[in-house]
Design a protein around this motif. Structure first.
Motif, PDB file in Angstrom:
ATOM      1  N   LYS A   4      71.602  57.448   4.262  1.00 38.73           N
ATOM      2  CA  LYS A   4      71.065  58.085   5.456  1.00 38.73           C
ATOM      3  C   LYS A   4      69.956  57.214   6.033  1.00 38.73           C
ATOM      4  O   LYS A   4      69.157  56.629   5.311  1.00 38.73           O
ATOM      5  N   LYS A   5      69.942  57.121   7.364  1.00 41.50           N
ATOM      6  CA  LYS A   5      68.928  56.335   8.034  1.00 41.50           C
ATOM      7  C   LYS A   5      67.549  56.931   7.781  1.00 41.50           C
ATOM      8  O   LYS A   5      67.347  58.140   7.936  1.00 41.50           O
ATOM      9  N   ILE A   6      66.607  56.109   7.380  1.00 39.72           N
ATOM     10  CA  ILE A   6      65.263  56.604   7.092  1.00 39.72           C
ATOM     11  C   ILE A   6      64.532  56.890   8.397  1.00 39.72           C
ATOM     12  O   ILE A   6      64.677  56.178   9.383  1.00 39.72           O
ATOM     13  N   SER A   7      63.740  57.967   8.391  1.00 38.84           N
ATOM     14  CA  SER A   7      63.000  58.369   9.588  1.00 38.84           C
ATOM     15  C   SER A   7      61.504  58.176   9.367  1.00 38.84           C
ATOM     16  O   SER A   7      61.037  57.896   8.254  1.00 38.84           O
ATOM     17  N   ILE A   8      60.749  58.360  10.442  1.00 34.26           N
ATOM     18  CA  ILE A   8      59.281  58.295  10.342  1.00 34.26           C
ATOM     19  C   ILE A   8      58.771  59.362   9.378  1.00 34.26           C
ATOM     20  O   ILE A   8      57.854  59.127   8.582  1.00 34.26           O
ATOM     21  N   LYS A   9      59.397  60.527   9.421  1.00 32.18           N
ATOM     22  CA  LYS A   9      59.010  61.623   8.529  1.00 32.18           C
ATOM     23  C   LYS A   9      59.207  61.229   7.062  1.00 32.18           C
ATOM     24  O   LYS A   9      58.355  61.511   6.203  1.00 32.18           O
ATOM     25  N   ASP A  10      60.340  60.535   6.772  1.00 34.64           N
ATOM     26  CA  ASP A  10      60.619  60.086   5.402  1.00 34.64           C
ATOM     27  C   ASP A  10      59.572  59.076   4.944  1.00 34.64           C
ATOM     28  O   ASP A  10      59.107  59.118   3.794  1.00 34.64           O
ATOM     29  N   ILE A  11      59.216  58.154   5.853  1.00 33.73           N
ATOM     30  CA  ILE A  11      58.222  57.128   5.503  1.00 33.73           C
ATOM     31  C   ILE A  11      56.872  57.780   5.215  1.00 33.73           C
ATOM     32  O   ILE A  11      56.153  57.375   4.285  1.00 33.73           O
ATOM     33  N   ALA A  12      56.536  58.806   5.981  1.00 35.83           N
ATOM     34  CA  ALA A  12      55.271  59.518   5.773  1.00 35.83           C
ATOM     35  C   ALA A  12      55.229  60.147   4.375  1.00 35.83           C
ATOM     36  O   ALA A  12      54.208  60.072   3.671  1.00 35.83           O
ATOM     37  N   LYS A  13      56.341  60.747   3.947  1.00 36.86           N
ATOM     38  CA  LYS A  13      56.408  61.350   2.609  1.00 36.86           C
ATOM     39  C   LYS A  13      56.284  60.296   1.521  1.00 36.86           C
ATOM     40  O   LYS A  13      55.575  60.481   0.530  1.00 36.86           O
ATOM     41  N   LEU A  14      57.021  59.176   1.689  1.00 39.34           N
ATOM     42  CA  LEU A  14      57.034  58.124   0.678  1.00 39.34           C
ATOM     43  C   LEU A  14      55.680  57.436   0.532  1.00 39.34           C
ATOM     44  O   LEU A  14      55.347  56.901  -0.528  1.00 39.34           O
ATOM     45  N   THR A  15      54.897  57.422   1.610  1.00 37.99           N
ATOM     46  CA  THR A  15      53.600  56.736   1.568  1.00 37.99           C
ATOM     47  C   THR A  15      52.419  57.702   1.477  1.00 37.99           C
ATOM     48  O   THR A  15      51.254  57.278   1.459  1.00 37.99           O
ATOM     49  N   ASN A  16      52.755  59.022   1.411  1.00 40.18           N
ATOM     50  CA  ASN A  16      51.728  60.048   1.329  1.00 40.18           C
ATOM     51  C   ASN A  16      50.733  59.953   2.490  1.00 40.18           C
ATOM     52  O   ASN A  16      49.502  60.010   2.309  1.00 40.18           O
ATOM     53  N   THR A  17      51.301  59.741   3.680  1.00 34.05           N
ATOM     54  CA  THR A  17      50.472  59.684   4.888  1.00 34.05           C
ATOM     55  C   THR A  17      51.060  60.659   5.912  1.00 34.05           C
ATOM     56  O   THR A  17      52.106  61.267   5.676  1.00 34.05           O
ATOM     57  N   SER A  18      50.415  60.773   7.064  1.00 32.86           N
ATOM     58  CA  SER A  18      50.904  61.682   8.105  1.00 32.86           C
ATOM     59  C   SER A  18      51.920  60.973   9.009  1.00 32.86           C
ATOM     60  O   SER A  18      51.961  59.743   9.087  1.00 32.86           O
ATOM     61  N   ILE A  19      52.713  61.793   9.686  1.00 31.66           N
ATOM     62  CA  ILE A  19      53.695  61.247  10.642  1.00 31.66           C
ATOM     63  C   ILE A  19      52.972  60.473  11.739  1.00 31.66           C
ATOM     64  O   ILE A  19      53.425  59.409  12.174  1.00 31.66           O
ATOM     65  N   THR A  20      51.821  60.990  12.172  1.00 34.29           N
ATOM     66  CA  THR A  20      51.035  60.329  13.220  1.00 34.29           C
ATOM     67  C   THR A  20      50.585  58.943  12.777  1.00 34.29           C
ATOM     68  O   THR A  20      50.679  57.965  13.525  1.00 34.29           O
ATOM     69  N   THR A  21      50.109  58.850  11.517  1.00 36.78           N
ATOM     70  CA  THR A  21      49.657  57.554  10.992  1.00 36.78           C
ATOM     71  C   THR A  21      50.806  56.557  10.952  1.00 36.78           C
ATOM     72  O   THR A  21      50.662  55.394  11.362  1.00 36.78           O
ATOM     73  N   VAL A  22      51.976  56.997  10.472  1.00 37.69           N
ATOM     74  CA  VAL A  22      53.148  56.122  10.411  1.00 37.69           C
ATOM     75  C   VAL A  22      53.539  55.665  11.812  1.00 37.69           C
ATOM     76  O   VAL A  22      53.831  54.483  12.046  1.00 37.69           O
TER      77      VAL A  22
END
Length: 347
Positions: A4-22
């Motif tokens: 599955k294509k990774i999303s901004i939301k997924d990156i936020a979870k993986l890096t323990n940051t917010s969607i806004t920060t990503v």
């Protein structure tokens, strides 16, 4: 299994940051620490994150995509130009969406509408009569446009193409100089300015050599004629015009079908019929005795077109609406236009 294509939301979870920060990091905005920035970029790269170009375009007004609309992307002429345009665009970070119209007005309108919905940044278009309003609408909406291999008389839209009139004039003048007097013209029955210019070049060459135009020697073939029927139509025309000693084909595909027609009629080139074709092709250099052609400056046309478009899209936008380039071609002389006197001696 398809990942599955990774999303901004997924990156936020993986890096323990917010969607806004990503989002800020991926779009180069905001003041985010180097450590977090590196962490987010590493995760994005590792997981093959690709931004939604349409979403980016909506947000920034820039999609980094160029629409290329031509007659047919599968032909050698447009295929070669597309390669140059793509390579030059990539150097500036742009991608290309390719579309073909097949000289169908409705398809052309649909393609332009589709590209405008994709928010492309600029357009390179092979124009055809009936698309004037659609293309003018793009210009009115401040979308950079460059026309290629054609133009709209009277409209200030930059264009790049070969010198169609001069090319045809030189080809027919060459036939006349080597002894051929009854020169036929086979062209597509299309309302395209480039074909009109080639036909005008043919007629002007006859006129300047004091040869009266014979309308019976001009044959227009409908564009959508199927290949077998087209070959039979060309054969019928050649058989009817027994006085014709040479023929000029205004397009590459007509020239190749003309070769097949002449072969089926069991005529010899140039003893029975000399010929010249617009636009060079490998088959013309290989087919005995070699077919004289007009070689279009493909690279120069394509490079000039993409350069003009990029100039309009650059940071220092330039008004190039009045730039109209017609680039000279090269006449490649081969055996199909051997001097007529020599041909008669051999017989």
């Amino acid at each position: 299994m398809i990942n599955k294509k990774i999303s901004i939301k997924d990156i936020a979870k993986l890096t323990n940051t917010s969607i806004t920060t990503v989002s800020f990091v991926l779009n180069g905005k905001g003041r985010i620490s180097k450590e977090i920035t590196k962490k987010i970029l590493d995760v994005a790269a590792k997981n093959g994150y690709e931004p939604n170009r349409m979403a980016v375009g909506l947000r920034t007004g820039v999609s980094k995509v160029i629409g290329l609309v031509v007659e047919t992307i599968g032909g050698p002429f447009f295929g070669a130009m597309a390669k140059v345009i793509e390579e030059e665009a990539e150097k500036e970070g742009y991608r290309i969406i390719y579309c073909s119209t097949n000289n169908n007005i409705q398809k052309g309108k649909d393609v332009i509408r589709m590209l405008s919905q994709q928010l492309v940044d600029g357009y390179i278009i092979t124009p055809m009569k009936g698309l004037e309003k659609d293309i003018q609408s793009l210009v009115a909406n401040e979308k950079p446009v460059v026309l290629i291999d054609g133009y709209f008389p009277g409209l200030d839209i930059p264009h790049v193409l070969v010198d169609n009139h001069g090319s045809a004039f030189n080809a027919v003048n060459h036939l006349l100089k080597v002894g051929y007097k009854k020169i036929g013209l086979i062209t597509a029955d299309l309302d395209l300015i480039q074909l009109q210019d080639r036909t005008r070049g043919y007629k002007d060459a006859l006129k300047i050599n004091n040869i009266k135009e014979d309308k019976k020697l001009i044959f227009k073939l409908p564009f959508d004629t199927d290949k077998d029927k087209a070959i039979n139509s060309i054969k019928a025309f050649i058989k009817q015009q027994k006085q014709m000693d040479a023929v000029f084909f205004t397009t590459n595909y007509l020239g190749t079908m003309g070769l097949e027609s002449i072969k089926q009629l069991e005529l010899n080139i140039p003893q029975d019929l000399a010929m010249v074709s617009f636009d060079d092709n490998e088959i013309f250099s290989l087919y005995p005795p070699g077919i004289t052609t007009i070689q279009q400056p493909t690279y120069e046309i394509a490079k000039s077109a993409i350069d003009l478009l990029l100039a309009q899209m650059g940071a220092d936008r330039h008004n190039i609406s009045k730039i109209k380039l017609q680039i000279p071609s090269k006449l490649i002389e081969r055996g199909s236009t051997a001097e007529k006197k020599e041909v008669l001696v051999k017989n």
